[in-house]
Design a protein around this motif. Structure first.
Motif, PDB file in Angstrom:
ATOM      1  N   MET A   1     -12.049 -51.282  -8.633  1.00 44.95           N
ATOM      2  CA  MET A   1     -13.137 -52.250  -8.771  1.00 44.95           C
ATOM      3  C   MET A   1     -12.761 -53.516  -8.020  1.00 44.95           C
ATOM      4  SD  MET A   1     -15.859 -53.609 -10.801  1.00 44.95           S
ATOM      5  CE  MET A   1     -16.049 -52.108 -11.676  1.00 44.95           C
ATOM      6  N   PRO A   2     -13.524 -53.975  -7.052  1.00 49.04           N
ATOM      7  CA  PRO A   2     -13.182 -55.180  -6.326  1.00 49.04           C
ATOM      8  C   PRO A   2     -13.353 -56.406  -7.201  1.00 49.04           C
ATOM      9  CG  PRO A   2     -15.321 -54.350  -5.618  1.00 49.04           C
ATOM     10  CD  PRO A   2     -14.753 -53.337  -6.535  1.00 49.04           C
ATOM     11  N   THR A   3     -12.476 -57.378  -7.029  1.00 51.49           N
ATOM     12  CA  THR A   3     -12.584 -58.634  -7.763  1.00 51.49           C
ATOM     13  C   THR A   3     -12.507 -59.784  -6.788  1.00 51.49           C
ATOM     14  OG1 THR A   3     -10.200 -58.620  -8.120  1.00 51.49           O
ATOM     15  CG2 THR A   3     -11.562 -57.735  -9.883  1.00 51.49           C
ATOM     16  N   GLN A   4     -13.086 -60.898  -7.165  1.00 53.81           N
ATOM     17  CA  GLN A   4     -13.080 -62.048  -6.289  1.00 53.81           C
ATOM     18  C   GLN A   4     -11.691 -62.689  -6.281  1.00 53.81           C
ATOM     19  OE1 GLN A   4     -16.105 -64.812  -7.365  1.00 53.81           O
ATOM     20  NE2 GLN A   4     -17.757 -63.488  -6.743  1.00 53.81           N
ATOM     21  N   THR A   5     -11.279 -63.186  -5.153  1.00 54.78           N
ATOM     22  CA  THR A   5     -10.025 -63.897  -5.049  1.00 54.78           C
ATOM     23  C   THR A   5     -10.052 -65.104  -5.981  1.00 54.78           C
ATOM     24  OG1 THR A   5      -9.845 -63.240  -2.745  1.00 54.78           O
ATOM     25  CG2 THR A   5      -8.483 -65.091  -3.462  1.00 54.78           C
ATOM     26  N   GLY A   6      -8.931 -65.279  -6.712  1.00 50.80           N
ATOM     27  CA  GLY A   6      -8.856 -66.424  -7.607  1.00 50.80           C
ATOM     28  C   GLY A   6      -9.381 -66.149  -8.995  1.00 50.80           C
ATOM     29  N   LEU A   7      -9.969 -64.971  -9.237  1.00 57.41           N
ATOM     30  CA  LEU A   7     -10.503 -64.678 -10.562  1.00 57.41           C
ATOM     31  C   LEU A   7      -9.622 -63.688 -11.322  1.00 57.41           C
ATOM     32  CD1 LEU A   7     -14.337 -64.342  -9.925  1.00 57.41           C
ATOM     33  CD2 LEU A   7     -13.091 -66.287 -10.864  1.00 57.41           C
ATOM     34  N   ARG A   8      -8.436 -63.428 -10.845  1.00 57.02           N
ATOM     35  CA  ARG A   8      -7.612 -62.420 -11.495  1.00 57.02           C
ATOM     36  C   ARG A   8      -6.764 -62.998 -12.612  1.00 57.02           C
ATOM     37  NH1 ARG A   8      -7.533 -57.626  -9.377  1.00 57.02           N
ATOM     38  NH2 ARG A   8      -5.639 -57.135 -10.528  1.00 57.02           N
ATOM     39  N   THR A   9      -6.474 -64.299 -12.611  1.00 57.88           N
ATOM     40  CA  THR A   9      -5.550 -64.853 -13.585  1.00 57.88           C
ATOM     41  C   THR A   9      -6.157 -65.258 -14.912  1.00 57.88           C
ATOM     42  OG1 THR A   9      -5.779 -67.019 -12.513  1.00 57.88           O
ATOM     43  CG2 THR A   9      -3.920 -65.636 -11.850  1.00 57.88           C
ATOM     44  N   PRO A  10      -7.447 -65.674 -15.030  1.00 59.80           N
ATOM     45  CA  PRO A  10      -7.905 -66.201 -16.304  1.00 59.80           C
ATOM     46  C   PRO A  10      -8.028 -65.173 -17.415  1.00 59.80           C
ATOM     47  CG  PRO A  10      -9.354 -66.891 -14.492  1.00 59.80           C
ATOM     48  CD  PRO A  10      -8.480 -65.800 -13.997  1.00 59.80           C
ATOM     49  N   ALA A  11      -8.208 -63.894 -17.096  1.00 59.50           N
ATOM     50  CA  ALA A  11      -8.550 -62.924 -18.123  1.00 59.50           C
ATOM     51  C   ALA A  11      -7.517 -62.814 -19.237  1.00 59.50           C
ATOM     52  CB  ALA A  11      -8.811 -61.560 -17.477  1.00 59.50           C
ATOM     53  N   PRO A  12      -6.199 -62.651 -18.938  1.00 52.99           N
ATOM     54  CA  PRO A  12      -5.240 -62.584 -20.039  1.00 52.99           C
ATOM     55  C   PRO A  12      -5.232 -63.848 -20.881  1.00 52.99           C
ATOM     56  CG  PRO A  12      -4.260 -61.791 -17.990  1.00 52.99           C
ATOM     57  CD  PRO A  12      -5.568 -62.428 -17.633  1.00 52.99           C
ATOM     58  N   GLN A  13      -5.380 -65.021 -20.243  1.00 53.31           N
ATOM     59  CA  GLN A  13      -5.430 -66.261 -20.992  1.00 53.31           C
ATOM     60  C   GLN A  13      -6.655 -66.303 -21.888  1.00 53.31           C
ATOM     61  OE1 GLN A  13      -4.528 -65.949 -17.901  1.00 53.31           O
ATOM     62  NE2 GLN A  13      -2.840 -67.307 -17.374  1.00 53.31           N
ATOM     63  N   GLY A 336     -16.860 -67.332 -14.278  1.00 47.41           N
ATOM     64  CA  GLY A 336     -15.747 -66.767 -13.516  1.00 47.41           C
ATOM     65  C   GLY A 336     -14.780 -66.006 -14.404  1.00 47.41           C
ATOM     66  N   GLU A 337     -14.504 -66.546 -15.579  1.00 44.97           N
ATOM     67  CA  GLU A 337     -13.608 -65.849 -16.500  1.00 44.97           C
ATOM     68  C   GLU A 337     -14.229 -64.558 -17.016  1.00 44.97           C
ATOM     69  OE1 GLU A 337     -10.690 -68.071 -19.043  1.00 44.97           O
ATOM     70  OE2 GLU A 337     -12.270 -69.586 -18.929  1.00 44.97           O
ATOM     71  N   LEU A 338     -15.520 -64.587 -17.282  1.00 45.20           N
ATOM     72  CA  LEU A 338     -16.200 -63.366 -17.739  1.00 45.20           C
ATOM     73  C   LEU A 338     -16.171 -62.279 -16.670  1.00 45.20           C
ATOM     74  CD1 LEU A 338     -19.322 -64.835 -19.591  1.00 45.20           C
ATOM     75  CD2 LEU A 338     -17.533 -63.413 -20.617  1.00 45.20           C
ATOM     76  N   VAL A 339     -16.434 -62.661 -15.436  1.00 48.22           N
ATOM     77  CA  VAL A 339     -16.402 -61.695 -14.337  1.00 48.22           C
ATOM     78  C   VAL A 339     -14.993 -61.137 -14.188  1.00 48.22           C
ATOM     79  CG1 VAL A 339     -16.613 -61.449 -11.833  1.00 48.22           C
ATOM     80  CG2 VAL A 339     -18.378 -62.671 -13.126  1.00 48.22           C
ATOM     81  N   ALA A 340     -13.995 -62.017 -14.249  1.00 49.93           N
ATOM     82  CA  ALA A 340     -12.613 -61.570 -14.101  1.00 49.93           C
ATOM     83  C   ALA A 340     -12.207 -60.645 -15.235  1.00 49.93           C
ATOM     84  CB  ALA A 340     -11.680 -62.784 -14.055  1.00 49.93           C
ATOM     85  N   LEU A 341     -12.596 -60.995 -16.452  1.00 47.17           N
ATOM     86  CA  LEU A 341     -12.221 -60.183 -17.607  1.00 47.17           C
ATOM     87  C   LEU A 341     -12.847 -58.800 -17.537  1.00 47.17           C
ATOM     88  CD1 LEU A 341     -10.829 -59.901 -20.335  1.00 47.17           C
ATOM     89  CD2 LEU A 341     -12.811 -61.016 -21.401  1.00 47.17           C
ATOM     90  N   SER A 342     -14.122 -58.734 -17.198  1.00 45.88           N
ATOM     91  CA  SER A 342     -14.785 -57.427 -17.124  1.00 45.88           C
ATOM     92  C   SER A 342     -14.169 -56.571 -16.026  1.00 45.88           C
ATOM     93  CB  SER A 342     -16.291 -57.601 -16.887  1.00 45.88           C
ATOM     94  OG  SER A 342     -16.558 -58.238 -15.653  1.00 45.88           O
TER      95      SER A 342
END
Length: 350
Positions: A1-13, A336-342
């Motif tokens: 699944m492609p993800t936007q650059t910069g949106l990979r880090t917020p999900a665990p937090q 952005g966090e929602l997109v990254a988390l999903s």
């Protein structure tokens, strides 16, 4: 699944922050129950063992409470509304799991006995009922002038969840082929209710409690429905090819039960020739599949394109959900966090 650059880090937090905010309120709510369902609920949440001994680590990923927190933040809702919504959603989610395990006869949940296996069917049904009632009480007791609307919203989501579960049960008795066979659109509509209704509720309940505009809450509900189809497709893949150490269930577990799942339905519908005929014969046999037959069926499903189709459907619905989130005029950081988390959840589950 492609993800936007910069949106990979917020999900665990996001999940860690949600757990820190929500778990104390969730534990306090469960503590108000009768001692029997309270102990069983604590076991179901992963807080303790069946004998009441504290568990070494909490159970579950906290996904829905993170969605609830971020959904509320996406409309600028106060933290109190976010926490109340997250507590209600976690209660409903656990209620649905307790009852699902009974209906499906699943003896394991999160690498240990399911609640009904550990405590008995009657007490497990009672515990599910208690969690459901507590969820309604939590929303009804929320402060502000929108509690009534939020209760109605929760009831609508629960009604959709029940409709989806009912469809899933009825699918078990339908044939694999012919005019009465379960179609892929039917299956995805079921998943949008059974799995997506609660995700939509998680995203939108806090905003409803805070009085957010219907345009935004509607977009959040639709995003949750789409994510539900994506998550169900991934669960279906894991139900056949998942690592038992990750899933907590035997390899090929869904095939051993001859469960109608998206990759299997796609393989039956799209597979032609000898592959399709052999798969249909295995699935339709009156003999319960053994490990060898299930392994052969898994190979046939993959050969017929069922695995690839389910993966692409998961990605398609996840992209549609993310488009809903980006187009609803929500707070950019929370979106952005929602997109990254999903995206990360789908990647990890795949």
């Amino acid at each position: 699944m492609p993800t936007q650059t910069g949106l990979r880090t917020p999900a665990p937090q996001a999940t860690a922050r949600a757990r820190e905010l929500v778990e104390p309120a969730l534990r306090a709510a469960v503590a108000t129950l009768h001692p029997l369902p309270a102990r069983m609920a604590a076991f179901s949440f992963g807080w303790c063992e069946a004998d009441g001994t504290p568990a070494p680590s909490p159970g579950g990923k906290g996904v829905r409470q993170a969605f609830a927190l971020l959904g509320a933040e996406a409309v600028g809702a106060p933290e109190e509304a976010a926490v109340q919504a997250a507590v209600a959603v976690e209660l409903v989610h656990t209620f649905s799991l307790v009852h699902d395990d009974i209906m499906d006869g699943d003896e394991r949940r999160r690498h240990r006995d399911a609640a009904w296996k550990a405590f008995g069917t009657g007490p497990a049904v009672l515990t599910g009922d208690a969690l459901f009632a507590l969820a309604v009480q939590t929303v009804a007791g929320a402060g502000g002038g929108h509690a009534g609307r939020a209760v109605a919203h929760l009831a609508d989501c629960l009604g959709e969840l029940v409709r989806g579960q009912a469809d899933d049960l009825l699918f078990e008795d339908r044939p694999w082929t012919g005019p009465d066979a379960v179609s892929i659109p039917e299956y995805e509509a079921m998943a949008g209710r059974k799995t997506g209704a609660l995700l939509g509720c998680a995203l939108s309940l806090g905003p409803v409690l805070a009085g957010a505009p219907a345009l935004q809450t509607g977009a959040l509900v639709e995003a949750g429905r789409r994510l539900g189809v994506a998550f169900q497709a991934v669960d279906d893949l894991l139900g056949i090819w998942g690592d038992p150490l990750t899933t907590g269930k035997p390899v090929h577990s869904d095939l051993l039960r001859r469960k109608k799942t998206l990759p299997v339905l796609a393989a039956v519908a799209r597979g032609g020739g000898a592959t399709g005929r052999e798969l249909t014969r295995l699935l339709g046999s009156e003999t319960v599949p053994d490990a060898t037959a299930a392994q052969r069926a898994a190979a046939l499903v993959e050969a017929a394109g069922g695995r690839g189709f389910a993966l692409e459907e998961a990605r398609r619905h996840a992209a549609a959900a993310q488009a809903c989130l980006r187009g609803a005029g929500l707070v950019e950081s929370a979106t952005g966090e929602l997109v990254a988390l999903s995206a990360q959840l789908l990647e990890r589950r795949l």
